[in-house]
Design a protein around this motif. Structure first.
Motif, PDB file in Angstrom:
ATOM      1  N   LYS B  77       0.828  -1.210   0.000  1.00 15.79           N
ATOM      2  CA  LYS B  77       0.000   0.000   0.000  1.00 15.79           C
ATOM      3  C   LYS B  77       0.861   1.259   0.000  1.00 15.79           C
ATOM      4  N   ARG B  78       2.188   1.072  -0.150  1.00 17.89           N
ATOM      5  CA  ARG B  78       3.130   2.180  -0.216  1.00 17.89           C
ATOM      6  C   ARG B  78       3.055   3.118   0.987  1.00 17.89           C
ATOM      7  N   ARG B  79       2.909   2.533   2.176  1.00 22.16           N
ATOM      8  CA  ARG B  79       2.913   3.386   3.367  1.00 22.16           C
ATOM      9  C   ARG B  79       4.335   3.814   3.689  1.00 22.16           C
ATOM     10  N   SER B  80       4.465   4.823   4.574  1.00 22.41           N
ATOM     11  CA  SER B  80       5.779   5.406   4.850  1.00 22.41           C
ATOM     12  C   SER B  80       6.663   4.434   5.648  1.00 22.41           C
ATOM     13  N   LEU B  81       7.974   4.729   5.678  1.00 23.26           N
ATOM     14  CA  LEU B  81       8.938   3.894   6.384  1.00 23.26           C
ATOM     15  C   LEU B  81       8.511   3.650   7.826  1.00 23.26           C
ATOM     16  N   ILE B  82       8.128   4.739   8.484  1.00 17.16           N
ATOM     17  CA  ILE B  82       7.830   4.629   9.914  1.00 17.16           C
ATOM     18  C   ILE B  82       6.546   3.841  10.147  1.00 17.16           C
ATOM     19  N   GLU B  83       5.555   4.032   9.293  1.00 17.04           N
ATOM     20  CA  GLU B  83       4.300   3.291   9.446  1.00 17.04           C
ATOM     21  C   GLU B  83       4.540   1.789   9.295  1.00 17.04           C
ATOM     22  N   VAL B  84       5.303   1.409   8.275  1.00 12.07           N
ATOM     23  CA  VAL B  84       5.556  -0.008   8.034  1.00 12.07           C
ATOM     24  C   VAL B  84       6.356  -0.617   9.180  1.00 12.07           C
ATOM     25  N   ALA B  85       7.379   0.114   9.646  1.00 13.47           N
ATOM     26  CA  ALA B  85       8.210  -0.386  10.747  1.00 13.47           C
ATOM     27  C   ALA B  85       7.370  -0.594  12.008  1.00 13.47           C
ATOM     28  N   LEU B  86       6.512   0.373  12.317  1.00 14.53           N
ATOM     29  CA  LEU B  86       5.693   0.269  13.528  1.00 14.53           C
ATOM     30  C   LEU B  86       4.614  -0.811  13.389  1.00 14.53           C
ATOM     31  N   ALA B  87       4.040  -0.951  12.182  1.00 12.44           N
ATOM     32  CA  ALA B  87       3.011  -1.967  11.974  1.00 12.44           C
ATOM     33  C   ALA B  87       3.599  -3.370  12.137  1.00 12.44           C
ATOM     34  N   ALA B  88       4.806  -3.589  11.596  1.00 13.89           N
ATOM     35  CA  ALA B  88       5.461  -4.893  11.746  1.00 13.89           C
ATOM     36  C   ALA B  88       5.710  -5.186  13.217  1.00 13.89           C
ATOM     37  N   THR B  89       6.182  -4.163  13.944  1.00 13.51           N
ATOM     38  CA  THR B  89       6.452  -4.329  15.371  1.00 13.51           C
ATOM     39  C   THR B  89       5.166  -4.642  16.136  1.00 13.51           C
ATOM     40  N   ALA B  90       4.106  -3.875  15.847  1.00 11.92           N
ATOM     41  CA  ALA B  90       2.834  -4.065  16.544  1.00 11.92           C
ATOM     42  C   ALA B  90       2.265  -5.459  16.270  1.00 11.92           C
ATOM     43  N   ALA B  91       2.335  -5.885  14.996  1.00 10.69           N
ATOM     44  CA  ALA B  91       1.800  -7.204  14.634  1.00 10.69           C
ATOM     45  C   ALA B  91       2.561  -8.315  15.359  1.00 10.69           C
ATOM     46  N   ALA B  92       3.890  -8.183  15.400  1.00 11.68           N
ATOM     47  CA  ALA B  92       4.707  -9.186  16.092  1.00 11.68           C
ATOM     48  C   ALA B  92       4.412  -9.175  17.593  1.00 11.68           C
TER      49      ALA B  92
END
Lengths: 236, 102
Positions: B77-92
């Motif tokens: 979805k071409r989200r920003s660097l910080i959004e993707v990094a935080l989403a991966a962390t939150a999901a984990a």
């Protein structure tokens, strides 16, 4: 032509700085677990200002790798900065003198390059200094917070933060692969060779640093050979 | 562990790569193959650093994989660097909280 100064640079650098703050926090928590002392990490971030290079560097350090291996790894991983620097030379304001070029070069990162190279007009020295300021503070401060205070976090949360830096890499890889078949090919070729070199016992003598170097060169060469870059395309 | 030689080498190499071209380069690269290699290099590097390491990055393959999938979806979805990094962390993070309950 409108000239950009220090203030405009600061404003453009703010979102980059905030992003760096959280990513370097995750980086530091990960790196402390690899056995790197906290103060060393802060110095590392303050003097390098680069994510992929620091992750690879910490990997080599933690494995007690050779200095030449570390130098080669950093050279290969950060080679992209040379291209970015070359690209930026085409946009520098004529007032930029040698020592100013040497100082501004310290702040060439993927994000700072992306913002400055797409700015309309020529780049002034004050603008570049403003642009680099907050990202540098964010990156170094985030590392310090993660290194010194990371152990205060619950174990489950600090374990989960180990993925943050890789999440940031994914945010660069996936859109890049969506837009450009050559990029997709480069990624797949590099990952494929990387998996072979890491898991086929014949190659177990290769350290992680050399695996990164060899598989990255392989992936980039395959893609450059099968999907040649048209003139002007290689600058973005 | 003597880490200061490592610090010096890393800072030195990283700075020189940025500085030498910016300070002294005055013309354009035209060799198409070289342009291609430089263009693709960052992605090849990031690719081989991310896979397979991301799947062990939280110390647990299940939460790491869920984090990877989250990063992949937001990346698409071409989200920003910080959004993707935080989403991966939150999901984990959420996965590793839920796992013991299964």
């Amino acid at each position: 032509m409108e000239a950009y100064g220090y203030k405009e640079g600061l404003r453009d650098g703010l979102p980059i700085g905030l992003g760096y703050l959280s990513v370097s926090f995750g980086f530091a928590i990960w790196a402390v677990k690899q056995g790197i002392p906290d103060l060393t990490l802060v110095i590392l971030s303050g003097t390098n200002l680069t994510s992929a290079g620091q992750v690879a560097g910490v990997t080599v350090m933690a494995a007690g790798g050779l200095l030449i291996e570390l130098a080669l790894t950093e050279f290969i991983i950060n080679l992209r900065y040379a291209l970015m620097s070359v690209t930026l030379t085409q946009k520098l304001h004529p007032d930029f003198c040698l020592w100013q070029r040497m100082l501004a070069a310290f702040f060439v990162t993927d994000e700072i390059f992306a913002v400055s190279s797409t700015r309309k007009g020529l780049l002034t020295f004050p603008y570049m200094m403003g642009l680099g300021c907050l990202p540098w503070i964010g990156w170094t401060l985030g590392t310090a917070l993660g290194a010194f205070a990371g152990t205060l976090l619950p174990a489950v949360l600090s374990a989960a933060l180990g993925i943050a830096i890789y999440g940031m890499f994914m945010a660069i890889l996936v859109p890049g692969a969506l837009e450009d078949k050559g990029v997709l090919l480069a990624i797949f070729a590099a990952v494929a060779l990387g998996l072979i070199l890491r898991y086929v016992p014949l190659f177990s003598f290769l350290s992680e640093g050399f695996v990164i170097i060899l598989s990255a060169i392989f992936g980039a060469c395959i893609a450059a050979w099968l999907k040649p870059v048209k003139a002007g395309e290689g600058e973005a | 562990m003597k880490l200061y030689p490592y610090l010096l080498v890393m800072a030195g190499v990283t700075y020189l790569i940025r500085m030498l071209p910016l300070a002294f380069f005055r013309k354009k690269i035209t060799n198409p193959f070289l342009l291609g290699v430089l263009h693709y290099m960052p992605f090849a590097v990031l690719g081989t650093m991310t896979v397979p390491a991301i799947f062990t990055s939280t110390g647990d393959p299940v939460s790491s994989t869920v984090g990877f999938v989250a990063a992949l979806l937001l990346g698409l979805k071409r989200r920003s660097l910080i959004e993707v990094a935080l989403a991966a962390t939150a999901a984990a993070y959420v996965t590793s909280l839920l796992l013991p309950l299964l």
